[in-house]
Design a protein around this motif. Structure first.
Motif, PDB file in Angstrom:
ATOM      1  N   ARG A  88       0.837  -1.195   0.000  1.00  0.00           N
ATOM      2  CA  ARG A  88       0.000   0.000   0.000  1.00  0.00           C
ATOM      3  C   ARG A  88       0.877   1.252   0.000  1.00  0.00           C
ATOM      4  O   ARG A  88       1.712   1.438   0.882  1.00  0.00           O
ATOM      5  CB  ARG A  88      -0.913   0.027   1.230  1.00  0.00           C
TER       6      ARG A  88
ATOM      7  N   ASP B 280       0.219   4.913   0.519  1.00  0.00           N
ATOM      8  CA  ASP B 280      -0.936   5.661   1.010  1.00  0.00           C
ATOM      9  C   ASP B 280      -0.757   7.169   0.948  1.00  0.00           C
ATOM     10  O   ASP B 280      -1.351   7.911   1.726  1.00  0.00           O
ATOM     11  CB  ASP B 280      -1.292   5.231   2.428  1.00  0.00           C
TER      12      ASP B 280
ATOM     13  N   ASP C 253      -2.508   2.222  -6.858  1.00  0.00           N
ATOM     14  CA  ASP C 253      -2.587   2.546  -5.436  1.00  0.00           C
ATOM     15  C   ASP C 253      -3.689   3.543  -5.144  1.00  0.00           C
ATOM     16  O   ASP C 253      -4.083   3.711  -3.982  1.00  0.00           O
ATOM     17  CB  ASP C 253      -1.253   3.138  -4.970  1.00  0.00           C
TER      18      ASP C 253
ATOM     19  N   GLU D 226     -11.614  -4.877  -4.398  1.00  0.00           N
ATOM     20  CA  GLU D 226     -10.531  -4.927  -3.419  1.00  0.00           C
ATOM     21  C   GLU D 226     -10.754  -6.048  -2.416  1.00  0.00           C
ATOM     22  O   GLU D 226      -9.828  -6.806  -2.079  1.00  0.00           O
ATOM     23  CB  GLU D 226     -10.430  -3.581  -2.690  1.00  0.00           C
TER      24      GLU D 226
ATOM     25  N   PRO E  54      -4.896  -4.155  -0.443  1.00  0.00           N
ATOM     26  CA  PRO E  54      -5.177  -2.971   0.367  1.00  0.00           C
ATOM     27  C   PRO E  54      -6.091  -2.015  -0.398  1.00  0.00           C
ATOM     28  O   PRO E  54      -6.064  -1.970  -1.635  1.00  0.00           O
ATOM     29  CB  PRO E  54      -3.804  -2.345   0.601  1.00  0.00           C
TER      30      PRO E  54
ATOM     31  N   CYS F 246      -7.568   1.160  -2.283  1.00  0.00           N
ATOM     32  CA  CYS F 246      -7.025   2.307  -3.006  1.00  0.00           C
ATOM     33  C   CYS F 246      -7.303   3.597  -2.241  1.00  0.00           C
ATOM     34  O   CYS F 246      -8.347   3.750  -1.599  1.00  0.00           O
ATOM     35  CB  CYS F 246      -7.683   2.433  -4.385  1.00  0.00           C
TER      36      CYS F 246
END
Length: 337
Positions: A3, A5, A201, A224, A230, A232
């Motif tokens: 991930r 983030d 991502d 997901e 993980p 988005c």
């Protein structure tokens, strides 16, 4: 999938970005540099640029054909700022993947590392893709292979790739980002959501009415969950108009133009009878006085959106003034101390 983030909401709330005035009649070196430094000083989290090779303005964007290159613009404003993220919203498939990867990696290095968000999308002007020497009928293959090559270039020492459109045998490019670069996908169709869920991502749809946005967001979360990846990071780019009154904010806006400017608009969930008034565009348009703007941004906050992109393209002649107004009167409602 790891991930990345960048720009996800934090314990303080949503993050906020700014679309830079690098296109249209107001685009200028001074406004770009002053506005970028101002946005960082006001606490915005990201600066964003669009991408075109041969720009054909939408009806609601005026007739001036000025359009500054995306990555060069970000490189210039990187030197005027220190911490704010730099994002492409979004690059279109007019570059060979290793070349665009090199540009983004170089941008990240020059910006100090950890600041670039690599947004990509399919675009919808075939003439641009053809002018770049690529086949517009293969733009989906180009985009998907570009994402896969980018990921390798951003995270691996050597890029080995064999696809339908591109090949790379042992390419090594430095300086490579220390922790990779986040890749976001821009698009409002269900196919765009699938690409975001499979390879990216973040998901960054253009301005989209809520019936469509809610449908796509639910689809993204379902994909997901099914894959176990993980979630988005989700950003939004509605058209923004701030004024003293609702009528003033909506003056000059064309409902038909706003509902046909996106290639994905023909795939939207349309209301019965079509788009008859501005309320039908809730989600695609955030327009009104300050209380109404706060209410409309709150719609996205309630949906768990991570990143709200302030798009003032209708009022770039008041860019700095409106950046300050939004930062002082709107953002505090969505930022906990």
């Amino acid at each position: 999938m790891r991930r990345y983030d960048a720009l996800s909401r934090t314990e303080r709330g949503m993050t906020f970005g700014v679309m830079l005035p690098h296109f249209g009649r107001e685009a200028s070196r001074g406004l770009l540099f002053r506005g970028s430094a101002l946005a960082e000083g006001l606490g915005y989290d990201a600066l964003w640029v669009r991408d075109h090779l041969i720009w054909t303005p939408h009806r609601h964007e005026g007739a001036d054909l000025t359009f500054l290159d995306a990555t060069l613009t970000l490189a210039a404003v990187a030197g005027m700022t220190e911490r704010i993220k730099l994002g492409t919203a979004v690059l279109i498939p007019i570059r060979w993947p290793l070349k665009s990867a090199k540009e983004l990696m170089s941008l990240d290095f020059l910006a100090g590392g950890g600041r670039v968000v690599a947004g990509i999308g399919a675009g919808h002007f075939g003439v641009e893709i053809r002018a770049a020497g690529l086949d517009p009928d293969r733009k989906i293959e180009i985009v998907e292979e570009t994402i896969r090559i980018w990921r390798r270039a951003f995270t691996e020492e050597q890029v080995d790739f064999s696809g339908e459109m591109f090949e790379s045998d042992g390419a090594v490019m430095h300086p490579r980002p220390v922790v990779g670069l986040p890749i976001w996908y821009g698009g409002t169709t269900r196919a765009a959501v699938r690409r975001a869920a499979r390879w990216c991502d973040g998901w960054l749809p253009g301005g989209t009415p809520f019936p469509t946005f809610d449908n796509r967001l639910a689809y993204l979360r379902a994909l997901e969950a099914a894959s176990g990846r993980p979630p988005c990071v989700v950003g939004v780019i509605p058209r923004l108009r701030i004024a003293r009154t609702r009528a003033e904010a909506r003056a000059g806006l064309d409902i038909e133009a706003l509902t046909t400017s996106s290639e994905g608009s023909r795939h939207w969930v349309h209301p019965p009878g079509g788009y008859r008034d501005f309320d039908d565009l809730r989600g695609a348009l955030v327009a009104g006085d300050i209380p109404e703007i706060v209410d409309r941004v709150g719609d996205f906050d309630e949906r768990g959106v991570d990143h709200f992109l302030v798009d003032l393209r209708s009022d770039f002649h008041r860019f700095e003034e409106l950046l300050e107004l939004f930062a002082s009167e709107v953002i505090p409602h969505f930022r906990r101390r």
